[in-house]
Design an enzyme around this catalytic site. Structure first.
Site, short mmCIF file in Angstrom:
data_model
loop_
_atom_site.label_atom_id
_atom_site.label_comp_id
_atom_site.label_asym_id
_atom_site.label_seq_id
_atom_site.Cartn_x
_atom_site.Cartn_y
_atom_site.Cartn_z
N ASP A 166 7.28 2.25 -1.43
CA ASP A 166 6.41 1.75 -0.31
C ASP A 166 6.89 1.11 0.94
OD1 ASP A 166 7.38 -0.38 -2.12
OD2 ASP A 166 5.67 -1.68 -1.94
N ASP A 213 12.52 2.73 -0.58
CA ASP A 213 11.76 2.89 -1.85
C ASP A 213 10.44 3.22 -1.65
OD1 ASP A 213 10.69 0.44 -0.81
OD2 ASP A 213 10.99 -0.78 -2.45
N SER A 217 5.76 0.91 -6.26
CA SER A 217 6.98 0.77 -5.63
C SER A 217 8.22 1.85 -6.12
CB SER A 217 7.53 -0.66 -5.59
OG SER A 217 8.59 -0.80 -4.61
N ASP A 250 9.01 -1.41 1.52
CA ASP A 250 9.03 -2.89 2.10
C ASP A 250 10.26 -3.30 1.72
OD1 ASP A 250 9.17 -2.78 -0.61
OD2 ASP A 250 7.70 -4.51 -0.97
#
Length: 496
Positions: A275, A273, A128, A277
């Site tokens: 990834d 960010d 992340s 999410d």
């Protein structure tokens, strides 16, 4: 090098016992070559597959029986992610479980694919927003349900460390499924594209994994005739992160998005960010919108989408900053449901309450119709729909929230002397004489009527986190923030 098995004969059942300290409360994260490598990824993949497979075999529940003996796996763009993914795949296959490899992806794509393919579970290899020399694995079980230390993660760690794996009757099969169409259709279904009005938006993918998904969503909008103009910033996935680690919580990382908004006279800025999410929003002036106000805005959007229900729609939120969210929920006829912060807690409470939406000030947003999981793509789509249907700018949508319930934003402190429980007890003792309403659901929350604060230990870092808010009194906010910061500094807590 991690163990591999290219024959039809199952791999050895016993590996040397080791210690793995990359397991955290909700996922696995570690420094490359120190607490995470290909051997550890292999062990985690194999342990994860064995435990989920055993649970599947032992269950007679209809929703478990219908599952395929397969695990979904994807990875972000970091240079180390592909090799860690391949190591985990080898472990899964050696456990006798099939693999559905979705390639380079964001965490929410693994959430989607795990349920879409009726898999036993899913793995996203990602660090992340962590530094470039880190990586990790995020795990979910059947129906995209979270796994925490208290619900399977510790068991996976114990088996991975012991190396005492069961002998599989056969090796699993590996297949690739890179088609994102079903995921894109599901995400875009959260809005009515016919309602969209002309908007210009800046999207900063941070050279992370978001770019390809943004392209597909923008193509979908254009095909539908939606009058949306998109300026793409740091768009190409690049594991060397030439523009810095994609973490919009770092103040310096916001500048490029803010500058692009001003330069292009955009209506909205969005940043992700690594990834994706989490979704971070900037208004038309380039101002960063604190996540707690986005929670209130999206709560209102969902409650307005579902008016006059026989039973009020539930909205789940965490205790760090609550005044605005609770006011919005009450005004729009919703049911307020408080949860401990952290994705596994939020998701569990949402499933128990059937909540339509859940949000954290950390920019995680959860949706009942996305398997009760968090998504970074759905929030910005909902925001452009909200701008279109209300005719308001983003600043107009949130300015009322901010003035009515000003907040400090999250302030982080590193402990130098006391441990977190001792410090939290000490500050409770300090303010106890003022007879505050005390809540200990997540750290310590003290509410004095016109102002409140929450102080809690981080679940992921060696920090304590402070949030303050008031009912419309900015001067009181500044005074109390300074007061508590000074008290913390005299008790061994320095700004991080």
């Amino acid at each position: 090098m991690y163990p591999s098995n290219n024959s039809s004969k199952p791999a050895s059942t016993t590996l040397p016992a080791i210690s793995i300290d990359s397991f955290k409360a909700y996922d696995i994260r570690g420094e490359l070559g120190v607490s995470l490598n290909e051997d550890i990824a292999y062990r985690i993949g194999r342990a994860f597959a064995q435990i989920l497979s055993n649970r599947h075999a032992a269950s007679a529940a209809p929703d478990m029986v219908a599952l395929k003996s397969a695990i979904v796996i994807g990875c972000d763009i970091r240079h180390s992610s592909e090799s860690l993914k391949q190591a985990a795949i080898s472990g899964i296959i050696d456990a006798g479980v099939d693999v559905i490899d979705i390639g380079m992806s964001g965490t929410e794509e693994v959430y989607f694919a795990t349920s879409h393919y009726s898999a036993l579970g899913g793995i996203e290899v990602t660090a992340s927003h962590n530094p470039i020399n880190y990586n990790g694995l995020k795990l979910v079980k059947e129906h995209s349900k979270p796994i925490s230390a208290d619900d399977g993660l510790a068991e996976i760690q114990a088996l991975a460390e012991s190396g005492a794996f069961a002998q599989a009757a056969k090796t699993g099969q590996w297949q690739q499924q890179f088609d994102k169409r079903a995921y894109i259709e599901h995400v875009i279904s959260f809005i009515d594209m016919s309602k969209l009005k002309p908007l210009k938006i800046v999207i900063n993918s941070g050279n992370g994994s978001a770019g390809p998904v943004v392209d597909l969503l923008v193509d979908k909008l254009e095909t539908a005739g939606a009058p949306i103009e998109v300026i793409k910033l740091h768009h190409s996935p690049d594991g060397s992160f030439p523009n810095g680690i994609p973490n919009p919580m770092i103040l310096a990382n916001r500048a490029s998005t803010q500058q692009a908004i001003i330069k292009h006279n955009a209506d909205l800025g969005i940043a992700f960010d690594g990834d994706f999410d989490r979704c971070f929003l900037f208004d038309e002036h380039g101002e960063f919108i604190d996540g707690s106000y986005v929670v209130g805005m999206l709560a209102q959007a969902f409650l307005d989408k579902h008016p006059h229900q026989e039973q009020s729609e539930a909205i789940v939120y965490d205790p760090r900053v609550i005044y605005n969210t609770e006011a919005v929920i009450a005004e729009h006829g919703g049911q307020a449901v408080l949860s401990k912060s952290g994705h596994s807690f939020i998701k569990q409470v949402m499933r128990e309450s059937g909540a339509v939406y859940g949000g954290e000030m950390s920019a995680h947003h959860y949706f009942r119709d996305f398997f009760y999981c968090d998504s970074g793509m759905i929030p910005w789509l909902l925001t452009i729909e909200l701008l279109s249907t209300t005719g308001k700018t983003l600043s107009e949508l949130v300015t009322g929230y901010i003035s009515a319930y000003p907040s400090s934003g999250e302030l982080n402190f590193r402990l130098t002397t006391h441990d977190a429980p001792t410090l939290i007890q000490a500050i409770e003792d300090k303010y106890n004489g003022l007879n505050p309403e005390i809540t200990t659901l997540d750290g310590l929350s003290l509410d004095f009527g016109q102002w409140r604060f929450n102080l809690r230990a981080s679940n992921t870092e060696p920090l304590i986190r402070l949030n303050l808010e008031t009912r419309g009194d900015k001067e009181l906010l500044e005074r109390k923030t300074q007061e508590i910061q000074e008290w913390l500094s005299t008790h061994g807590a320095i700004p991080a």
